[in-house]
Design a protein around this motif. Structure first.
Motif, PDB file in Angstrom:
ATOM      1  N   ILE A  95     -16.515 -37.714   1.442  1.00 33.73           N
ATOM      2  CA  ILE A  95     -17.336 -38.864   0.644  1.00 33.73           C
ATOM      3  C   ILE A  95     -16.555 -40.233   0.431  1.00 33.73           C
ATOM      4  O   ILE A  95     -16.930 -41.136   0.821  1.00 33.73           O
ATOM      5  CB  ILE A  95     -17.668 -38.359  -0.973  1.00 33.73           C
ATOM      6  CG1 ILE A  95     -18.733 -37.415  -0.978  1.00 33.73           C
ATOM      7  CG2 ILE A  95     -18.127 -39.766  -1.540  1.00 33.73           C
ATOM      8  CD1 ILE A  95     -18.939 -36.615  -2.184  1.00 33.73           C
ATOM      9  N   GLU A  96     -15.105 -39.842   0.470  1.00 28.86           N
ATOM     10  CA  GLU A  96     -14.348 -41.251   0.422  1.00 28.86           C
ATOM     11  C   GLU A  96     -14.148 -41.565   1.593  1.00 28.86           C
ATOM     12  O   GLU A  96     -14.198 -42.868   2.091  1.00 28.86           O
ATOM     13  CB  GLU A  96     -12.924 -40.673   0.033  1.00 28.86           C
ATOM     14  CG  GLU A  96     -12.857 -40.495  -1.684  1.00 28.86           C
ATOM     15  CD  GLU A  96     -11.712 -39.972  -1.857  1.00 28.86           C
ATOM     16  OE1 GLU A  96     -10.589 -39.747  -1.200  1.00 28.86           O
ATOM     17  OE2 GLU A  96     -11.469 -39.322  -3.206  1.00 28.86           O
ATOM     18  N   LEU A  97     -13.981 -40.646   2.902  1.00 29.92           N
ATOM     19  CA  LEU A  97     -13.981 -41.227   4.360  1.00 29.92           C
ATOM     20  C   LEU A  97     -15.166 -41.867   4.623  1.00 29.92           C
ATOM     21  O   LEU A  97     -15.037 -42.879   5.658  1.00 29.92           O
ATOM     22  CB  LEU A  97     -13.770 -40.170   5.205  1.00 29.92           C
ATOM     23  CG  LEU A  97     -12.486 -39.323   5.211  1.00 29.92           C
ATOM     24  CD1 LEU A  97     -12.219 -38.196   5.881  1.00 29.92           C
ATOM     25  CD2 LEU A  97     -11.297 -40.311   5.477  1.00 29.92           C
ATOM     26  N   SER A  98     -16.458 -41.697   3.868  1.00 31.63           N
ATOM     27  CA  SER A  98     -17.840 -42.345   4.243  1.00 31.63           C
ATOM     28  C   SER A  98     -17.613 -43.733   3.482  1.00 31.63           C
ATOM     29  O   SER A  98     -18.709 -44.515   3.705  1.00 31.63           O
ATOM     30  CB  SER A  98     -18.786 -41.594   3.646  1.00 31.63           C
ATOM     31  OG  SER A  98     -18.798 -40.374   4.384  1.00 31.63           O
ATOM     32  N   GLY A  99     -16.624 -43.967   2.733  1.00 30.57           N
ATOM     33  CA  GLY A  99     -16.548 -45.391   2.058  1.00 30.57           C
ATOM     34  C   GLY A  99     -17.387 -45.286   0.786  1.00 30.57           C
ATOM     35  O   GLY A  99     -17.649 -46.316   0.139  1.00 30.57           O
ATOM     36  N   ASP A 103     -24.114 -41.994  -3.655  1.00 32.56           N
ATOM     37  CA  ASP A 103     -23.952 -42.930  -2.870  1.00 32.56           C
ATOM     38  C   ASP A 103     -24.274 -42.973  -1.491  1.00 32.56           C
ATOM     39  O   ASP A 103     -24.672 -43.671  -0.716  1.00 32.56           O
ATOM     40  CB  ASP A 103     -22.500 -43.725  -3.000  1.00 32.56           C
ATOM     41  CG  ASP A 103     -21.948 -43.917  -4.354  1.00 32.56           C
ATOM     42  OD1 ASP A 103     -22.895 -44.275  -5.331  1.00 32.56           O
ATOM     43  OD2 ASP A 103     -20.707 -44.139  -4.595  1.00 32.56           O
ATOM     44  N   GLU A 110     -19.234 -33.087  -6.119  1.00 33.32           N
ATOM     45  CA  GLU A 110     -17.971 -33.769  -6.301  1.00 33.32           C
ATOM     46  C   GLU A 110     -16.894 -32.761  -6.935  1.00 33.32           C
ATOM     47  O   GLU A 110     -15.739 -33.114  -6.931  1.00 33.32           O
ATOM     48  CB  GLU A 110     -18.321 -34.888  -7.378  1.00 33.32           C
ATOM     49  CG  GLU A 110     -19.313 -35.910  -6.611  1.00 33.32           C
ATOM     50  CD  GLU A 110     -19.954 -36.709  -7.631  1.00 33.32           C
ATOM     51  OE1 GLU A 110     -19.261 -36.765  -8.865  1.00 33.32           O
ATOM     52  OE2 GLU A 110     -20.777 -37.480  -7.055  1.00 33.32           O
ATOM     53  N   THR A 167     -17.630 -43.708  -3.401  1.00 33.84           N
ATOM     54  CA  THR A 167     -17.156 -42.944  -4.724  1.00 33.84           C
ATOM     55  C   THR A 167     -17.829 -41.727  -5.231  1.00 33.84           C
ATOM     56  O   THR A 167     -17.279 -41.069  -5.567  1.00 33.84           O
ATOM     57  CB  THR A 167     -16.937 -44.013  -5.604  1.00 33.84           C
ATOM     58  OG1 THR A 167     -18.426 -44.443  -6.067  1.00 33.84           O
ATOM     59  CG2 THR A 167     -16.179 -45.172  -5.184  1.00 33.84           C
ATOM     60  N   ARG A 168     -19.311 -41.655  -5.003  1.00 30.78           N
ATOM     61  CA  ARG A 168     -20.049 -40.591  -5.514  1.00 30.78           C
ATOM     62  C   ARG A 168     -20.988 -39.969  -4.350  1.00 30.78           C
ATOM     63  O   ARG A 168     -21.175 -40.532  -3.526  1.00 30.78           O
ATOM     64  CB  ARG A 168     -20.944 -41.044  -6.506  1.00 30.78           C
ATOM     65  CG  ARG A 168     -20.135 -41.454  -7.704  1.00 30.78           C
ATOM     66  CD  ARG A 168     -21.356 -41.924  -8.887  1.00 30.78           C
ATOM     67  NE  ARG A 168     -22.225 -42.861  -8.282  1.00 30.78           N
ATOM     68  CZ  ARG A 168     -23.532 -43.064  -8.707  1.00 30.78           C
ATOM     69  NH1 ARG A 168     -23.670 -42.237  -9.783  1.00 30.78           N
ATOM     70  NH2 ARG A 168     -24.665 -43.663  -8.226  1.00 30.78           N
ATOM     71  N   ARG A 220     -15.266 -34.271  -1.734  1.00 32.75           N
ATOM     72  CA  ARG A 220     -14.754 -35.282  -2.266  1.00 32.75           C
ATOM     73  C   ARG A 220     -14.075 -36.128  -1.123  1.00 32.75           C
ATOM     74  O   ARG A 220     -14.056 -37.482  -1.150  1.00 32.75           O
ATOM     75  CB  ARG A 220     -13.758 -35.417  -3.451  1.00 32.75           C
ATOM     76  CG  ARG A 220     -14.402 -34.503  -4.753  1.00 32.75           C
ATOM     77  CD  ARG A 220     -13.446 -34.990  -5.955  1.00 32.75           C
ATOM     78  NE  ARG A 220     -11.957 -34.226  -5.676  1.00 32.75           N
ATOM     79  CZ  ARG A 220     -11.916 -33.109  -6.033  1.00 32.75           C
ATOM     80  NH1 ARG A 220     -12.719 -32.433  -6.586  1.00 32.75           N
ATOM     81  NH2 ARG A 220     -10.609 -32.542  -5.908  1.00 32.75           N
ATOM     82  N   ARG A 221     -13.214 -35.555  -0.193  1.00 32.01           N
ATOM     83  CA  ARG A 221     -12.473 -36.013   0.948  1.00 32.01           C
ATOM     84  C   ARG A 221     -13.623 -36.884   1.641  1.00 32.01           C
ATOM     85  O   ARG A 221     -13.411 -38.109   2.319  1.00 32.01           O
ATOM     86  CB  ARG A 221     -11.640 -35.161   1.568  1.00 32.01           C
ATOM     87  CG  ARG A 221     -11.121 -35.726   2.882  1.00 32.01           C
ATOM     88  CD  ARG A 221     -10.309 -34.559   3.698  1.00 32.01           C
ATOM     89  NE  ARG A 221      -9.701 -35.039   5.002  1.00 32.01           N
ATOM     90  CZ  ARG A 221     -10.332 -35.169   6.236  1.00 32.01           C
ATOM     91  NH1 ARG A 221     -11.694 -34.807   6.110  1.00 32.01           N
ATOM     92  NH2 ARG A 221      -9.705 -35.827   7.092  1.00 32.01           N
TER      93      ARG A 221
END
Length: 305
Positions: free
Chosen positions: A244-248, A254, A235, A250-251, A241-242
């Motif tokens: 992870i966010e595109l995967s829906g 997840d 992270e 936050t961590r 981080r990008r």
């Protein structure tokens, strides 16, 4: 369904080979080795591949910064010869933090470097020769350097997840090695981008080797807590981080696949449906030996299905 594992590296080499053999006996098809500041990933893959006949081995992944195509080609061809054609070369851009702190060189123009590295490397692994003179790299062989023996060219894969890296990888490599990219990121961003680039370059459909932290366990809550601690490292980096966010999510944790056999098998199928051609489980040692063995046995069953 092709399945593999990322082999834990916190062991002696004979123990690493033993773990790879155990996984292969459980039916797992491939073993992958990360590049650290300890073991050399290509050498380790060559050793293990020779110790475990039939097992596909690969690097995931060797950064191109601080390395040269001529030297990486020699490593790859040696590993390919040692394993009888079962070696897969995974490359990566690495990160600015580790490159500049570790090598003392600027992390500049990474996409250009990746493009030039792959352009020089492709003829080296296919013919043993190169005559490339780019802006950042020169790779020329006064004499051919083909390793004796009729072996297939080493497959070139890239740990690419961002748009520009995916376009370069689709045009010049044989596939990608995304990590911490969930099914949503694969289906909506990674697979379409790299496939379109391969098609535009007249190349075959790329391999999508999805690396997934995953464990079969009877205690999901405890393992997820351990995963949160183990995966928090990623992270720190914008590229992770990008995705992870595109995967829906936050961590990083997840995106860890944790649960019983039915839960994990269903998750693996979702990766396949999202476009993964191969699924490789990492962090399978989070919950002890029993869970690791259960995980590897399930992966073997999925590979045989």
């Amino acid at each position: 369904m092709t399945t593999g594992i990322a082999v834990p590296l916190q062991h002696r080499i004979d123990e690493i080979a033993g773990l790879a053999r155990e996984a292969h006996e459980a039916g797992v098809r491939s073993a992958w080795f990360g590049q650290t500041f300890g073991y050399d990933a290509a050498s380790l893959a060559a050793i293990v591949g020779r110790e475990v006949p039939g097992l596909q081995v690969g690097t995931a992944a060797i950064p191109v910064f601080g390395r040269h195509p001529l030297l990486v080609s020699s490593q790859a061809q040696t590993a390919q010869a040692a394993t009888g054609g079962r070696f897969h070369l995974g490359l990566a851009l690495g990160t600015r933090q580790l490159t500049e702190a570790g090598f003392g060189i600027p992390y500049e123009r990474p996409i250009r470097r990746l493009r030039e590295f792959l352009t020089a490397l492709r003829p080296l692994v296919e013919t043993g020769s190169a005559d490339f003179h780019g802006e950042l790299l020169t790779a020329a062989t006064p004499l051919p350097a083909v390793v004796p023996g009729a072996l297939p060219p080493v497959p070139l894969l890239v740990a690419a997840m961002a748009p520009q890296a995916l376009r370069v990888s689709g045009a010049l490599a044989d596939g990608v090695l995304p990590y911490l990219a969930g099914p949503r990121a694969l289906a909506e961003h990674i697979v379409p981008a790299v496939t379109a680039a391969a098609r535009a370059a007249g190349r075959p459909a790329p391999r999508i080797v999805a690396f997934v932290p995953g464990v079969v366990t009877a205690d999901p809550a405890a393992v997820r807590e351990a995963a949160a601690e183990a995966l928090a490292f990623y992270e720190r980096f914008p590229s992770y981080r990008r995705v992870i966010e595109l995967s829906g999510a936050t961590r990083a944790a997840d995106l860890a696949v944790i649960g019983d056999e039915e839960t994990v098998a269903a998750a693996v199928r979702r990766y396949r449906e999202a476009g993964a051609t191969e699924v490789v489980f990492a962090a399978t040692d989070l919950a002890g030996e029993d869970s690791r063995r259960r995980t590897w046995r399930l992966l073997g069953e999925l590979a045989a299905a």
